[in-house]
Every structure is written in C-alpha cells, then in structure tokens.
Design an enzyme around this catalytic site. Structure first.
Site, PDB file in Angstrom:
ATOM      1  CB  CYS A 242      -6.599  -0.528   5.301  1.00  0.00           C
ATOM      2  SG  CYS A 242      -4.871  -1.035   5.218  1.00  0.00           S
TER       3      CYS A 242
ATOM      4  CD  GLU B  51      -2.043   4.195   3.076  1.00  0.00           C
ATOM      5  OE1 GLU B  51      -3.230   4.394   3.393  1.00  0.00           O
ATOM      6  OE2 GLU B  51      -1.701   3.385   2.189  1.00  0.00           O
TER       7      GLU B  51
ATOM      8  CB  CYS C 164      -2.109   1.767   6.138  1.00  0.00           C
ATOM      9  SG  CYS C 164      -1.688   0.893   4.616  1.00  0.00           S
TER      10      CYS C 164
ATOM     11  CG  HIS D 262      -1.962  -1.012   1.241  1.00  0.00           C
ATOM     12  ND1 HIS D 262      -3.062  -0.929   2.063  1.00  0.00           N
ATOM     13  CD2 HIS D 262      -2.111  -2.159   0.532  1.00  0.00           C
ATOM     14  CE1 HIS D 262      -3.847  -1.976   1.860  1.00  0.00           C
ATOM     15  NE2 HIS D 262      -3.279  -2.740   0.931  1.00  0.00           N
TER      16      HIS D 262
END
Length: 150
Positions: A84, A56, A87, A54
């Site tokens: 999410c 992040e 993260c 992801h």
C-alpha cells in the site's frame, strides 16, 4: 547449502497470518549480497489493534532495530501482496534497494496502482520493483482467505 527462497518464506509468513485470522500478507527482508534473511514478518493489524502493523512495516522495523540503523541499503524486500502507499513510503524511507511482490492489488496497492508512490516527484528513493512473482500462489491465498469470510 542452498539459500532459502525469499518469496517461499514470505508465503509461509502469509499462511501464519491467515491462521491467526489476519489478512494473509507476509514479508521477508534479505541482504542482497549474501541472500541472508534479515527479518520475517506477517500482518498483525487485528492482534495488535494497530493499523500500521503491516508485514512490510514489521519486517523493516525488525531489521532496522537489529542493524541499529534506519536505512537498509543493499537489501531486498519480498512481499506477497503489492504494498500500500504507507508501506511504499516506508520502503522508500528505509532505502531498500529492491522490492519484489507477488499479487497485484488494484484496490489498495500503492506501487503499480493507486498512489504509485515511487513515481511521485516527492519520492526521494525509488527501489527496483519486480511485481507478479509467484502471483498465482500469493493471490490464491488471499482469495481463499476472503472467500471463507463471505
């Protein structure tokens, strides 16, 4: 010399992700005191066959490696979509001071929705959270991406 707008930079990263067929999420990590961009990233889940790739996580990994430290105190993370739970945990573990995100994610978000990670008693570090920054632009990019795939 003007400092770059971190959310505008995150949106550029999200657009780069979309061009690769990735879910268009971008992240930019900045040093709060100077406004210097420490890392930029976008989703690479599909390309890398990595469910943890992801935006992040990738931005945090890059900045931590460059800084030579696992904690990124005094930084702010700008991301185009509400993080999410995975993260959010990484943001907490990295001791990031501020999280700024664009679009809310009622289905998969882990900050204002779902797990609400930072509200859990087991969360040891809670960043300042600012949601809804450039929400319409961030949301429109995601909507266009998914509409084109239906």
């Amino acid at each position: 010399m003007t400092k770059p707008d971190p959310m505008a930079e995150a949106l550029k990263q999200a657009e780069a992700a979309a061009a690769l067929g990735e879910v268009p999420v971008g992240a930019v990590l900045v040093e709060m005191a100077s406004g210097e961009i420490l890392a930029r990233a976008h989703n690479l889940v599909e390309r890398d066959s990595d469910p943890t790739a992801h935006a992040e996580i990738l931005a945090i990994r890059r900045a931590a490696a460059d800084q030579g430290a696992p904690r990124l105190e005094g930084t702010a993370l700008y991301v185009t979509l509400e993080p999410c739970a995975m993260c959010a945990a990484a943001i907490s573990f990295a001791r990031i001071g501020r999280l700024v995100f664009g679009a809310y994610d009622p289905k998969g978000g882990g900050v204002d929705h779902g797990a609400r990670f930072f509200e859990q008693p087991t969360c040891h570090h809670r960043p300042e959270v600012i949601g809804g920054v450039q929400e319409q632009e961030c949301g429109a990019l995601l909507q266009a991406f998914f509409k084109a795939r239906r």
